[in-house]
Each structure stands twice: as C-alpha cells, then as structure tokens.
Design a protein around this motif. Sequence first.
Motif, short mmCIF file in Angstrom:
data_model
loop_
_atom_site.label_atom_id
_atom_site.label_comp_id
_atom_site.label_asym_id
_atom_site.label_seq_id
_atom_site.Cartn_x
_atom_site.Cartn_y
_atom_site.Cartn_z
N THR A 219 -6.81 24.51 6.30
CA THR A 219 -5.87 24.05 5.28
C THR A 219 -6.31 22.69 4.76
OG1 THR A 219 -4.45 22.99 6.95
CG2 THR A 219 -3.96 25.29 6.36
N LYS A 220 -5.75 22.30 3.64
CA LYS A 220 -6.05 21.01 3.04
C LYS A 220 -4.78 20.47 2.40
CE LYS A 220 -7.54 23.06 -1.35
NZ LYS A 220 -8.65 23.16 -2.33
N PRO A 221 -4.73 19.15 2.14
CA PRO A 221 -3.55 18.58 1.48
C PRO A 221 -3.34 19.19 0.11
CG PRO A 221 -4.88 16.86 2.48
CD PRO A 221 -5.69 18.12 2.55
N GLN B 62 0.82 -1.21 0.00
CA GLN B 62 0.00 0.00 0.00
C GLN B 62 0.86 1.26 0.00
OE1 GLN B 62 -2.84 -0.10 3.23
NE2 GLN B 62 -4.20 -1.49 2.12
N LEU B 63 0.26 2.32 -0.52
CA LEU B 63 0.88 3.64 -0.54
C LEU B 63 0.26 4.48 0.57
CD1 LEU B 63 2.56 5.95 -1.80
CD2 LEU B 63 0.70 6.30 -3.43
N THR B 64 1.07 4.88 1.54
CA THR B 64 0.63 5.71 2.65
C THR B 64 1.16 7.13 2.46
OG1 THR B 64 0.59 3.85 4.19
CG2 THR B 64 0.69 6.05 5.15
N GLU B 65 0.27 8.10 2.59
CA GLU B 65 0.66 9.50 2.46
C GLU B 65 0.55 10.18 3.82
OE1 GLU B 65 -0.58 13.35 -0.25
OE2 GLU B 65 -2.16 12.08 0.56
N LEU B 66 1.60 10.88 4.21
CA LEU B 66 1.61 11.65 5.45
C LEU B 66 1.54 13.13 5.08
CD1 LEU B 66 1.92 11.63 8.57
CD2 LEU B 66 4.39 11.90 8.20
N VAL B 67 0.46 13.78 5.47
CA VAL B 67 0.21 15.17 5.14
C VAL B 67 0.43 16.03 6.39
CG1 VAL B 67 -1.50 16.83 4.30
CG2 VAL B 67 -1.50 14.49 3.43
N GLY B 68 1.01 17.20 6.20
CA GLY B 68 1.17 18.09 7.34
C GLY B 68 1.80 19.40 6.94
N PRO B 69 1.60 20.44 7.72
CA PRO B 69 2.22 21.73 7.44
C PRO B 69 3.71 21.70 7.69
CG PRO B 69 1.07 21.81 9.54
CD PRO B 69 0.74 20.48 8.93
N SER B 70 4.39 22.74 7.29
CA SER B 70 5.82 22.83 7.53
C SER B 70 6.12 22.74 9.02
CB SER B 70 6.34 24.16 6.96
OG SER B 70 7.71 24.32 7.23
N SER B 71 7.21 22.04 9.36
CA SER B 71 7.67 21.89 10.75
C SER B 71 6.73 21.09 11.62
CB SER B 71 7.90 23.27 11.40
OG SER B 71 8.85 24.02 10.67
N SER B 72 5.89 20.25 11.00
CA SER B 72 4.99 19.40 11.79
C SER B 72 5.62 18.06 12.15
CB SER B 72 3.68 19.16 11.02
OG SER B 72 3.95 18.52 9.77
N GLY B 73 6.81 17.79 11.63
CA GLY B 73 7.50 16.55 12.00
C GLY B 73 7.43 15.45 10.97
N TRP C 284 -4.92 13.90 -7.15
CA TRP C 284 -4.00 13.08 -6.36
C TRP C 284 -4.70 12.41 -5.19
CZ3 TRP C 284 0.74 11.05 -6.50
CH2 TRP C 284 1.30 10.59 -5.31
N LYS C 285 -5.77 13.00 -4.70
CA LYS C 285 -6.45 12.53 -3.50
C LYS C 285 -6.83 11.05 -3.58
CE LYS C 285 -10.58 13.55 -0.71
NZ LYS C 285 -11.77 14.45 -0.59
N SER C 286 -7.17 10.57 -4.76
CA SER C 286 -7.64 9.20 -4.91
C SER C 286 -6.49 8.19 -5.00
CB SER C 286 -8.50 9.07 -6.17
OG SER C 286 -7.73 9.37 -7.33
N ASN D 257 3.43 14.95 2.00
CA ASN D 257 2.78 16.00 1.23
C ASN D 257 2.53 17.18 2.17
OD1 ASN D 257 1.35 17.50 -0.64
ND2 ASN D 257 -0.45 16.16 -0.66
N HIS D 258 2.63 18.40 1.65
CA HIS D 258 2.41 19.56 2.49
C HIS D 258 0.95 20.00 2.40
CE1 HIS D 258 3.26 21.37 -1.49
NE2 HIS D 258 2.49 22.37 -1.09
N THR D 259 0.60 21.00 3.17
CA THR D 259 -0.76 21.52 3.16
C THR D 259 -0.78 22.92 2.54
OG1 THR D 259 -0.48 22.41 5.40
CG2 THR D 259 -1.46 20.22 5.20
N VAL D 260 -1.95 23.28 2.04
CA VAL D 260 -2.14 24.61 1.45
C VAL D 260 -3.42 25.21 2.02
CG1 VAL D 260 -0.92 24.09 -0.69
CG2 VAL D 260 -3.37 23.62 -0.53
N GLY D 261 -3.55 26.54 1.93
CA GLY D 261 -4.76 27.20 2.41
C GLY D 261 -5.95 26.87 1.55
N ALA D 262 -7.08 26.63 2.20
CA ALA D 262 -8.29 26.27 1.46
C ALA D 262 -9.10 27.49 1.04
CB ALA D 262 -9.16 25.35 2.32
N GLY D 263 -8.66 28.68 1.45
CA GLY D 263 -9.39 29.88 1.08
C GLY D 263 -10.49 30.19 2.08
N GLY D 264 -11.05 31.36 1.97
CA GLY D 264 -12.12 31.76 2.88
C GLY D 264 -11.56 32.32 4.18
N GLU D 265 -12.46 32.69 5.08
CA GLU D 265 -12.06 33.32 6.32
C GLU D 265 -11.77 32.31 7.42
OE1 GLU D 265 -15.03 36.13 7.33
OE2 GLU D 265 -14.68 37.42 5.58
N GLY D 266 -12.13 31.06 7.21
CA GLY D 266 -11.95 30.06 8.25
C GLY D 266 -10.50 29.71 8.52
#
Length: 262
Positions: free
Chosen positions: A207-209, A48-59, A215-217, A195-204
């Motif tokens: 973030t999202k992968p 299986q292919l496992t993806e670890l997503v997180g912002p910068s400096s998340s480890g 790629w999500k699938s 994989n890193h995260t990016v802003g999803a937009g809006g005022e909330g």
Amino acid sequence: MLSLIELQCRPWLNGLELLEDLQRNKHTLSTGDKGTDSLLQGGFREGQLTELVGPSSSGKTQFCMQAAASVAENHLGRVLYLDTGNSFSARRIAQFICSSSDATLGQKVMSRISFHTVYDIYTMFDTLQGLEVTLRSQMNVNEYRLRLLVVDSISSLITPILGGSGSQGRALMVAIGYLLKKLAHEHSIAILVTNHTVGAGGEGGKTKPALGETWKSIPHVRLLQSRDHKNSNCTISILKHTSMPSGQTVKTMTRKENQQCL
C-alpha cells in the motif's frame, strides 16, 4: 482564482530566513507518546505540517486525540481539532488527560481544545481563512495561543474532488496544502493531518499513502502508523523528515499501557 489562492498561500522566504525563524520562534510539542517523541527528537515542530498515514483502524484518530490532550495539558496551548468523519470523542480526549482526577484542572485543559466538523473542501477553506483572520488579530496575545491544529482526515476532504481528468481538484489540493503551511509558519503552529492508504497495484499487495505524488511534496514530515491487530501493538515509521533519515521506527504505547496514566 485558483492561481491567486496558490500565490497567496505560498511562503516566500529564503533558507537563511527559515533557519533564523526556526531557531528563534519554533519549538517542539510532545505528541503524548514517549516513543514517538524520542523518534521525532522532541515531538511535533511548530511551523511544520506533519502527516500521519495509515490504513483504517491503525489508530490515527487515537493518535490525534492523544496529541491534542498532550498539547492542551503540558504546553498550556490551545488546540483546534477539525473532524471530517465524525470520529472525534471528547470523552476519549478526557481519558488521555492524566491529571483528570483533578476535575477543575481537567475542565481547564478541555476548555483549551476547540472542535469543528468540516465535511467538504470549500468549508475547509472558509474555516482556515477565518482562522487566519483571528490569528492576525491575536498576534500579540501569547497566553494560551493556538499551538496545534489537527485535521482528521485531510484525505476525506480531498479524495472526492480528485476524480476525472481535470486539474481543478489537484489545484484545490495544492492550495489547501499551502494555506496550511502558511498558517503553520507565520503563526508558529504545529499542524497534524491524517491520510489513509491505498493499494499500489500488482501482486505484492503493498500500500501507499493516498492523494498521489502531488500531495507527497507538501508535508514537512510524513509518518506511517501500523497496528498488529493480534496484540494491538502500534508502530510509527518515518517516511519523510526535514532533518532525519527515513526508515526509523518506534513502537508506540498500546491502549492498555495508555490506561495506566488515566
């Protein structure tokens, strides 16, 4: 050319064949963290292919190096670590090897980890296709076989080719994803990519992968790692899994707790 690449990389198997192969050939590999192993019911699944997503400096890189050390030491398997951003540290991996007080054993474990730098998607294709040729020639050799492939990070390779309105970048992304899954399935390898995260937009401010819906699938398993920088505590959550519900979360060992086994 891209159509041929995608066609050759797509695994053609039905559900019954996949289940039989999973029960017969695929095992779990410890991530090196007890909490994460418990969350994933044993760790990474071979095939299986496992993806670890997180912002910068998340480890994420530390998680990858910890996993590489665990597989090389506890599963007596070889590890191939593909670094795309000059973040690999042999010294840090050596620190994760709990038996490193035995210098001879520590050297043997480290010798099972191979490292290559990959700076663009085309070099990545060359590297993976060369690996496939090597694995086919070693199919009957079980001792110290390749059990874990790490790509840290896949988004660093793919993001530069996604610009513009053309579809070539997305086609290359899908092709590299299928090639990774093909290697994982045919040679019973656990593959870990970051994989890193990016802003999803809006005022909330959520973030999202990165890499979008296409790629999500591709990954079988998708994990989200986050860090509380006040106390350095890290948590891992399941975003997607083939056999478990999403949303489950576990606290991983902090850097201080990891030092106890050095």
